[in-house]
Design a protein around this motif. Structure first.
Motif, PDB file in Angstrom:
ATOM      1  N   UNK A 129       0.846  -1.281  -0.053  1.00  0.00           N
ATOM      2  CA  UNK A 129       0.043  -0.065  -0.063  1.00  0.00           C
ATOM      3  C   UNK A 129       0.718   1.270   0.052  1.00  0.00           C
ATOM      4  N   UNK A 130       0.321   2.325  -0.333  1.00  0.00           N
ATOM      5  CA  UNK A 130       0.869   3.741  -0.492  1.00  0.00           C
ATOM      6  C   UNK A 130      -0.011   4.507   0.560  1.00  0.00           C
ATOM      7  N   UNK A 131       0.734   5.223   1.191  1.00  0.00           N
ATOM      8  CA  UNK A 131       0.441   6.348   1.827  1.00  0.00           C
ATOM      9  C   UNK A 131       1.036   7.885   1.321  1.00  0.00           C
ATOM     10  N   UNK A 132       0.265   8.836   1.150  1.00  0.00           N
ATOM     11  CA  UNK A 132       0.818   9.895   0.180  1.00  0.00           C
ATOM     12  C   UNK A 132      -0.002  11.273   0.778  1.00  0.00           C
ATOM     13  N   UNK A 133       0.764  12.376   0.719  1.00  0.00           N
ATOM     14  CA  UNK A 133      -0.019  13.645   0.747  1.00  0.00           C
ATOM     15  C   UNK A 133      -0.329  14.172  -0.483  1.00  0.00           C
ATOM     16  N   UNK A 134       0.286  13.697  -1.587  1.00  0.00           N
ATOM     17  CA  UNK A 134       0.006  14.275  -3.205  1.00  0.00           C
ATOM     18  C   UNK A 134      -0.958  13.563  -3.606  1.00  0.00           C
ATOM     19  N   UNK A 135      -1.554  13.997  -4.655  1.00  0.00           N
ATOM     20  CA  UNK A 135      -2.311  13.140  -5.736  1.00  0.00           C
ATOM     21  C   UNK A 135      -1.763  12.411  -6.560  1.00  0.00           C
ATOM     22  N   UNK A 136      -2.177  11.084  -6.507  1.00  0.00           N
ATOM     23  CA  UNK A 136      -1.147  10.322  -7.101  1.00  0.00           C
ATOM     24  C   UNK A 136      -2.282   9.369  -8.153  1.00  0.00           C
ATOM     25  N   UNK A 137      -2.140   9.547  -9.351  1.00  0.00           N
ATOM     26  CA  UNK A 137      -2.844   8.580 -10.255  1.00  0.00           C
ATOM     27  C   UNK A 137      -3.192   7.078  -9.978  1.00  0.00           C
ATOM     28  N   UNK A 138      -4.359   6.601  -9.280  1.00  0.00           N
ATOM     29  CA  UNK A 138      -4.443   5.265  -8.974  1.00  0.00           C
ATOM     30  C   UNK A 138      -4.166   4.195 -10.091  1.00  0.00           C
ATOM     31  N   UNK A 139      -4.340   4.539 -11.162  1.00  0.00           N
ATOM     32  CA  UNK A 139      -3.952   3.649 -12.201  1.00  0.00           C
ATOM     33  C   UNK A 139      -2.424   3.403 -12.355  1.00  0.00           C
ATOM     34  N   UNK A 154      -6.595   3.839   7.133  1.00  0.00           N
ATOM     35  CA  UNK A 154      -5.341   2.961   7.056  1.00  0.00           C
ATOM     36  C   UNK A 154      -5.417   2.065   8.480  1.00  0.00           C
ATOM     37  N   UNK A 155      -5.433   2.297   9.453  1.00  0.00           N
ATOM     38  CA  UNK A 155      -5.419   1.515  10.552  1.00  0.00           C
ATOM     39  C   UNK A 155      -6.502   0.197  10.505  1.00  0.00           C
ATOM     40  N   UNK A 156      -7.445   0.802  10.050  1.00  0.00           N
ATOM     41  CA  UNK A 156      -8.605  -0.248   9.913  1.00  0.00           C
ATOM     42  C   UNK A 156      -8.290  -1.337   8.733  1.00  0.00           C
ATOM     43  N   UNK A 157      -7.623  -0.731   7.898  1.00  0.00           N
ATOM     44  CA  UNK A 157      -7.262  -1.807   6.557  1.00  0.00           C
ATOM     45  C   UNK A 157      -6.047  -2.660   7.097  1.00  0.00           C
ATOM     46  N   UNK A 158      -5.289  -2.062   7.877  1.00  0.00           N
ATOM     47  CA  UNK A 158      -3.987  -2.965   8.316  1.00  0.00           C
ATOM     48  C   UNK A 158      -4.750  -3.929   9.547  1.00  0.00           C
ATOM     49  N   UNK A 159      -5.730  -3.686  10.190  1.00  0.00           N
ATOM     50  CA  UNK A 159      -6.205  -4.342  11.046  1.00  0.00           C
ATOM     51  C   UNK A 159      -6.868  -5.617  10.420  1.00  0.00           C
ATOM     52  N   UNK A 160      -7.684  -5.191   9.602  1.00  0.00           N
ATOM     53  CA  UNK A 160      -8.423  -6.213   8.680  1.00  0.00           C
ATOM     54  C   UNK A 160      -7.773  -7.197   8.160  1.00  0.00           C
ATOM     55  N   UNK A 161      -6.664  -6.688   7.406  1.00  0.00           N
ATOM     56  CA  UNK A 161      -5.623  -7.728   6.839  1.00  0.00           C
ATOM     57  C   UNK A 161      -4.738  -8.480   7.692  1.00  0.00           C
ATOM     58  N   UNK A 162      -4.599  -8.071   9.015  1.00  0.00           N
ATOM     59  CA  UNK A 162      -3.879  -8.781   9.953  1.00  0.00           C
ATOM     60  C   UNK A 162      -5.030 -10.098  10.409  1.00  0.00           C
ATOM     61  N   UNK A 163      -6.331  -9.414  10.740  1.00  0.00           N
ATOM     62  CA  UNK A 163      -6.848 -10.460  11.302  1.00  0.00           C
ATOM     63  C   UNK A 163      -7.486 -11.696  10.104  1.00  0.00           C
ATOM     64  N   UNK A 164      -7.340 -11.100   8.976  1.00  0.00           N
ATOM     65  CA  UNK A 164      -7.775 -12.117   7.866  1.00  0.00           C
ATOM     66  C   UNK A 164      -6.615 -13.010   7.371  1.00  0.00           C
ATOM     67  N   UNK A 165      -5.457 -12.582   7.980  1.00  0.00           N
ATOM     68  CA  UNK A 165      -4.244 -13.549   7.782  1.00  0.00           C
ATOM     69  C   UNK A 165      -3.624 -12.978   6.462  1.00  0.00           C
ATOM     70  N   UNK A 166      -3.910 -12.000   5.824  1.00  0.00           N
ATOM     71  CA  UNK A 166      -3.300 -11.269   4.636  1.00  0.00           C
ATOM     72  C   UNK A 166      -1.784 -10.735   4.930  1.00  0.00           C
TER      73      UNK A 166
END
Length: 167
Positions: A129-139, A154-166
């Motif tokens: 994943x990327x965390x940014x302060x700029x506008x980055x083209x998602x494509x 961000x925290x929710x996404x990391x927690x979900x990925x942790x709990x799901x074993x990803x």
């Protein structure tokens, strides 16, 4: 023990994001720890006002810093990252957040201040994943992109990925 890296150039906001993740995951009952790579100059003496102390205050079960072959505990020498990881694992850490250590191959969140820094990604392995302060083209990238101010997402996404074993 799950390991996640937060990487980026100097002053990209790594410590800020690390503290948010530590606070969130600790509040979910996860025994989280941190290890920071200190890549510039000598290691600070004492712990006051250091990033690792901020990690500790945010809820990290263990917080350490490695710089110039010194792990900030009461031992110095030729530290190998695998030896340090064993110490954290022995302490019962469930989730280890590494701040820095760009060359390691654990899953990484990459902090970018502008689109020109996208070139950093090509030199890294296992970006998730990327965390940014700029506008980055998602494509332009095959990773989820979060704005720096979306810390709850961000925290929710990391927690979900942790709990799901990803992670």
């Amino acid at each position: 023990m799950v390991i996640l890296q937060v990487v980026g150039y100097k002053n990209s906001g790594k410590t800020t994001i690390a503290k948010e993740l530590i606070t969130y995951l600790a509040s979910e009952g996860i025994r989280i720890a941190s290890l920071k790579h200190h890549g510039h100059g000598g290691l600070p003496i004492g712990l006051e006002k250091t990033d690792s102390e901020q990690h500790k205050q945010a809820g990290a079960y263990v917080a350490g810093v490695l710089g110039e072959d010194v792990l900030q505990v009461s031992h110095s020498g030729d530290w190998q990252i695998q030896d340090i990881l064993l110490i954290y694992q022995q302490l019962g850490v469930e989730f280890l957040l590494l701040e820095g250590f760009k060359k390691l191959t654990f899953p990484k969140l990459v902090l970018l201040k502008n689109e020109e820094e996208l070139s950093l990604i090509s030199s890294l392995q296992n970006v998730i994943g990327i965390i940014t302060t700029a506008e980055i083209n998602a494509s332009a990238v095959p990773y989820p992109i979060f704005h720096f101010d979306e810390t709850n997402s961000i925290c929710t996404w990391v927690y979900h990925n942790y709990r799901e074993g990803w992670l």
